[in-house]
Motif scaffolding. Structure first.
Motif, short mmCIF file in Angstrom:
data_model
loop_
_atom_site.label_atom_id
_atom_site.label_comp_id
_atom_site.label_asym_id
_atom_site.label_seq_id
_atom_site.Cartn_x
_atom_site.Cartn_y
_atom_site.Cartn_z
N ARG A 12 0.78 -1.43 0.16
CA ARG A 12 0.23 0.01 -0.13
C ARG A 12 0.82 1.25 0.14
O ARG A 12 0.71 2.38 -0.51
CB ARG A 12 -0.94 0.04 1.09
CG ARG A 12 -2.08 -0.89 1.32
CD ARG A 12 -3.12 -1.08 2.02
NE ARG A 12 -4.29 -1.90 1.68
CZ ARG A 12 -4.16 -3.07 2.32
NH1 ARG A 12 -3.51 -3.33 3.49
NH2 ARG A 12 -5.42 -3.97 2.15
N ALA A 36 -6.24 -2.41 6.15
CA ALA A 36 -6.17 -1.33 5.16
C ALA A 36 -6.58 -0.01 6.09
O ALA A 36 -5.99 1.27 5.82
CB ALA A 36 -7.26 -1.45 3.98
N THR A 72 -6.17 2.81 -0.53
CA THR A 72 -5.79 1.67 0.17
C THR A 72 -5.71 0.53 -0.82
O THR A 72 -5.41 -0.62 -0.42
CB THR A 72 -6.87 1.20 1.34
OG1 THR A 72 -8.38 1.34 0.66
CG2 THR A 72 -6.82 2.51 2.36
#
Length: 463
Positions: free
Chosen positions: A57, A247, A264
């Motif tokens: 991410r 996330a 995310t």
């Protein structure tokens, strides 16, 4: 919308309310052209591999891969009593010294003057100790602690106070001593943030159910990970590991460090390059009754074969592996160029271990921390024809919260609450067939292998 997008969207919507409040408190946006290096510190008994999706991410939001460093503590388990040596375990002082050395290496390699530290659970203890007692106040700009038991997993006066996880013991008492007239528990000028669950963290509970004290008060609440003087973020329903690896936790961390919103969504690469380390299990020879314990030491001589498999059946696509190696003294394997749409079976074989067949979802991006560990077959499992374990390293299994199944049924032995991260099937036959682990939209399909011939199957969830 693909699987990753659907999962990320659901999690982002769930986290929206607390992150609106966080935006008002985020540190000023970074102006440097080169983002600072980030050092990720895993928790008790864990490894760097748990940061894989978090690194993806960060990369997907433009953070350079070479400035993201997930470290492996060789002996990741804490001592039962921090003052007494214990084979295969580390003291708080040893943990802090290892982190300090890793930070110094990162600073030297990157030429940066400061790092960001992100820690999960016990990793946060080392971060706090380093900043307060090891010189880290000068080398750390931001410290983010996910699920760290900052006030202990229990705070029972006179009970096991030698443990670093005792809220009334000397280690946490010293870290939590007020630093100023305001009563701040954090050491400045570092920017501090904690992330915790509202009530779903197994190590921040008023009842001692998850620490072997069922029915007894711990004198710790869900607010235990919060620290006076830090920005304390609460994300509803997340579990102990999701305070770092979800996330939502990434979203909060990115905003705190940069002052900017993030995505995310994990952006896929066409040909991900994978590598990692094969590690083993230790045995305390002075107390064999304790059984095996995890470590992050290399397992030289282990053999690894990787097979592409059919996502519907788990059956191998071809008789020959797409990659094969025998790991050397450093335990490293790879690189292996994968296909981002293909699931894989990793087969690890080493003397003293079961041949372990690990099935994974496709890898959307490359990673250098695809760590693998072969299993041992417990005596209680030797009567099974085949053994299949469903495991979720970056979170727990919560029947009240999650949609999940193992071989089409509720995973066996998973109690209410987010307290266990795996479930095991003991099959009466090893006949080849698909066996699926399903969890909130992710589906991993593998095949059973004969336990009598020393084989086990692991269905490892990524998200």
């Amino acid at each position: 919308m693909n699987l990753l997008s659907r999962m990320s969207r659901r999690r982002l919507l769930a986290a929206a309310a607390p992150l609106v409040l966080l935006a008002a408190c985020a540190t000023p946006a970074l102006q440097d052209t080169a983002p600072p290096p980030i050092v990720f510190v895993h928790g008790n008994g864990d490894s760097a591999a748990l940061w894989q999706t978090t690194l993806w991410r960060f990369e997907s939001n433009g953070w350079p891969r070479e400035r993201l460093h997930a470290i492996d503590l060789p002996y990741p388990l804490a001592r039962n009593d921090d003052t007494k040596p214990q084979p295969g375990r580390t003291s708080t002082a040893e943990h802090m010294a290892f982190l300090r050395a890793e930070v110094e290496k990162v600073l030297k390699t990157t030429g940066a003057s400061q790092v960001v530290l992100v820690g999960n659970s016990r990793g946060g203890n080392a971060i706090r100790n380093y900043i307060q007692n090891g010189g880290g106040a000068a080398t750390v700009s931001h410290a983010i602690l996910g699920g760290t038991p900052n006030h202990g997993v229990q705070a029972i006066k006179g009970f096991n106070e030698g443990s670093e996880f005792s809220g009334t013991g000397p280690f946490l008492t010293a870290l939590n001593a007020p630093k100023n007239m305001a009563g701040d528990e954090v050491t400045g000028p570092v920017h501090w943030m904690t992330i915790r669950s509202d009530a779903n963290d197994k190590f921040a509970q008023p009842d001692g159910r998850w620490i072997g004290l069922a029915g007894k008060p711990t004198f710790v609440t869900s607010e235990g990970p919060a620290l006076s003087g830090a920005l304390n973020v609460v994300i509803p329903r997340i579990d102990h590991r999701e305070t770092s690896f979800s996330a939502q936790a990434f979203d909060a961390t990115w905003l705190f460090i940069t002052g900017r919103p993030s995505t995310t969504r994990i952006r896929p690469e066409e040909r991900p390059r994978l590598s990692g380390k094969v590690t083993g299990l230790g045995v305390d020879s002075r107390d064999p009754a304790t059984g095996s314990f995890s470590n992050n030491l290399p397992l030289p001589g282990a053999e690894l074969a990787i097979y592409a498999v059919d996502p519907r059946t788990g059956e191998r696509r071809g008789a020959a592996p797409t990659y094969r190696t025998t790991v050397g003294a450093n335990g490293r394997w790879g690189p292996f160029e994968a296909d981002s749409q293909t699931p894989y079976e990793f087969v690890v074989a080493a003397p003293g271990y079961a041949t372990t067949h690990i099935y994974r979802s496709p890898f959307p991006r490359g990673s250098e921390i695809v760590h693998l560990r072969p299993e041992r077959i417990a005596e209680a499992d030797r009567g099974a024809a085949a053994l299949v374990t469903m495991t979720r390293p970056r979170g727990y299994l919560d029947p009240a919260r999650d949609r999940m199944a193992l071989d089409g049924a509720p995973p066996p032995g998973v109690p209410a609450g987010a307290g266990v991260a795996s479930a095991k099937l003991k099959l009466p036959t090893a006949a080849p067939r698909p066996v699926a682990a399903e969890f909130n939209g992710e589906r991993v399909v593998g095949r059973p292998w004969p336990a009598a011939e020393g084989h086990v199957t692991v269905l490892e969830l990524t998200y």
